[in-house]
Design a protein around this motif. Structure first.
Motif, PDB file in Angstrom:
ATOM      1  N   UNK A  50      -8.039  -7.217 -17.459  1.00 51.84           N
ATOM      2  CA  UNK A  50      -9.424  -7.772 -17.620  1.00 51.84           C
ATOM      3  C   UNK A  50     -10.629  -6.550 -17.702  1.00 51.84           C
ATOM      4  N   UNK A  51     -10.082  -5.512 -17.271  1.00 48.92           N
ATOM      5  CA  UNK A  51     -11.177  -4.280 -17.377  1.00 48.92           C
ATOM      6  C   UNK A  51     -11.248  -3.823 -18.742  1.00 48.92           C
ATOM      7  N   UNK A  52     -10.043  -4.115 -19.611  1.00 44.65           N
ATOM      8  CA  UNK A  52     -10.292  -3.585 -20.853  1.00 44.65           C
ATOM      9  C   UNK A  52     -10.974  -4.557 -21.729  1.00 44.65           C
ATOM     10  N   UNK A  53     -11.406  -5.805 -21.271  1.00 45.87           N
ATOM     11  CA  UNK A  53     -12.202  -6.884 -22.058  1.00 45.87           C
ATOM     12  C   UNK A  53     -13.493  -6.720 -21.679  1.00 45.87           C
ATOM     13  N   UNK A  54     -14.183  -5.697 -22.505  1.00 45.46           N
ATOM     14  CA  UNK A  54     -15.555  -5.536 -22.241  1.00 45.46           C
ATOM     15  C   UNK A  54     -16.271  -6.503 -23.105  1.00 45.46           C
ATOM     16  N   UNK A  55     -17.704  -6.590 -22.788  1.00 45.47           N
ATOM     17  CA  UNK A  55     -18.620  -7.629 -23.425  1.00 45.47           C
ATOM     18  C   UNK A  55     -18.578  -7.618 -25.139  1.00 45.47           C
ATOM     19  N   UNK A  56     -18.453  -6.373 -25.657  1.00 48.91           N
ATOM     20  CA  UNK A  56     -18.353  -6.431 -27.036  1.00 48.91           C
ATOM     21  C   UNK A  56     -17.237  -7.185 -27.707  1.00 48.91           C
ATOM     22  N   UNK A  57     -16.252  -7.070 -26.886  1.00 40.91           N
ATOM     23  CA  UNK A  57     -14.871  -7.687 -27.329  1.00 40.91           C
ATOM     24  C   UNK A  57     -15.119  -9.461 -27.271  1.00 40.91           C
ATOM     25  N   UNK A 101      -8.259 -13.209 -24.594  1.00 37.36           N
ATOM     26  CA  UNK A 101      -8.176 -14.097 -23.415  1.00 37.36           C
ATOM     27  C   UNK A 101      -8.667 -13.489 -22.184  1.00 37.36           C
ATOM     28  N   UNK A 102      -9.754 -14.283 -21.562  1.00 37.79           N
ATOM     29  CA  UNK A 102     -10.134 -13.819 -20.677  1.00 37.79           C
ATOM     30  C   UNK A 102      -9.749 -14.486 -19.257  1.00 37.79           C
ATOM     31  N   UNK A 103     -10.586 -14.607 -18.171  1.00 42.05           N
ATOM     32  CA  UNK A 103      -9.962 -15.142 -16.824  1.00 42.05           C
ATOM     33  C   UNK A 103      -9.504 -16.773 -16.910  1.00 42.05           C
ATOM     34  N   UNK A 104     -10.728 -17.407 -17.642  1.00 42.02           N
ATOM     35  CA  UNK A 104     -10.655 -18.763 -17.601  1.00 42.02           C
ATOM     36  C   UNK A 104     -10.432 -19.217 -19.251  1.00 42.02           C
TER      37      UNK A 104
END
Length: 329
Positions: free
Chosen positions: A10-17, A48-51
């Protein structure tokens, strides 16, 4: 096998992604090439994010999904790709027990080929090609998709680099002032989140009969909700940029936590975006209410965004408060 909610992933998924208001020519070209390679009408880059899973690039989606650019993660074929960290081939989805059936039933998905997309070593999503008729994908298609996924991964990593710029040295007195301002801004976001939830909830409360929702009655509320969300988005982006500049000192855990919590808040805010995009579609009449309800149905499992974003805002407030204590001690 990857854990979908692993902190590292999840930390690898920054807002720009996950930014949905920013089309990218490179990613758009990749999905066009994927559709051509697989000879299918639909191709996606999913994250794929948390939800939810967001479509960072897409080609061929029906109007409501092209508007929201997301579905609930729980019903995503790409979830299998991310969990297994391996390509997935589905030739006849209604008879394949590996994949959820919601998209099969609602959108007639029949065939799928997806390959992992990695950023900083973490599988953040998939490059996939989708068909609405049963079919087989040959080995050459999978090889070509893997090669294309490497281009997608490289592009996402390049976009992500913007979020990892080094911080700037700050005078302790200035740090206290800026931390206090950050707390004030985060509290405003917290209040806005509390205000926006009841407005968007009707669209998300599937199965709500569309006849029970009056487009006329919703119009004023939707306009207010969209403006509120847009204001929040700007505020959170500013918070994240400020935290990246000021609180990036990894040697001071309390300061570094402010930056990490600001990024977490922006990530959670990204999960609100697809529902707001559907609301905007209704407001601008680019989407009918029935289509918006259909799109909301496949997002309904992700409506926990409200609690998650509120929690993230409150963690940021707490972290900035601790940072002020660090400065004054």
């Amino acid at each position: 096998m990857a854990h979908l909610d692993s902190p590292d992933r999840l930390a690898a998924i920054t807002p720009s992604l996950t930014r949905l208001d920013d089309d990218d020519e490179v990613l758009d070209a990749c999905v066009a090439e994927a559709a051509r390679i697989a000879e299918v009408p639909i191709a996606l880059v999913s994250v794929l994010m948390r939800g939810i899973q967001v479509f960072r690039a897409q080609r061929g989606l029906p109007p409501e999904l092209a508007t929201s650019r997301a579905t609930s993660r729980a019903i995503s074929f790409c979830t299998v790709v991310v969990q297994e960290e391996l390509p997935l081939l589905v030739e006849d989805a209604p008879n394949d027990t590996r994949v959820p059936q919601v998209m099969v039933e609602n959108y007639g998905i029949r065939a799928y080929v997806g390959v992992p997309v990695r950023v900083h070593g973490q599988v953040v999503g998939a490059l996939c090609a989708v068909d609405v008729v049963p079919r087989r994908f040959c080995k050459d298609v999978v090889v070509a998709m893997k090669r294309l996924a490497s281009r997608v991964s490289a592009r996402l990593a390049a976009l992500d680099a913007v979020n990892r710029a080094p911080g700037e040295p700050i005078d302790p007195e200035d740090l206290d002032t800026r931390a206090r301002r950050l707390v004030e801004d985060a509290r405003l976001v917290e209040c806005a989140l509390l205000a926006i939830e009841p407005v968007l909830a009707p669209l998300a409360a599937a199965p709500v009969p569309c006849s029970a929702l009056s487009e006329t009655e919703l119009r004023a509320d939707l306009r207010a909700a969209i403006r509120c969300y847009e204001d929040m988005t700007i505020a959170v982006q500013n918070l994240t940029a400020e935290a990246a500049r000021v609180f990036a000192d990894e040697s001071e855990p309390r300061l570094a936590r402010v930056r990490l919590e600001a990024q977490a808040l922006e990530r959670e805010m990204s999960e609100i975006g697809p529902m707001v995009l559907l609301a905007r579609g209704v407001l601008t009449k680019t989407l009918g209410l029935e289509a918006a309800c259909k799109g909301a149905k496949v997002l309904v499992g992700a409506f926990g965004f409200h609690a998650a974003a509120l929690a993230a805002a409150r963690r940021l407030i707490e972290a900035a408060g601790h940072a002020m204590s660090e400065v004054s001690s």
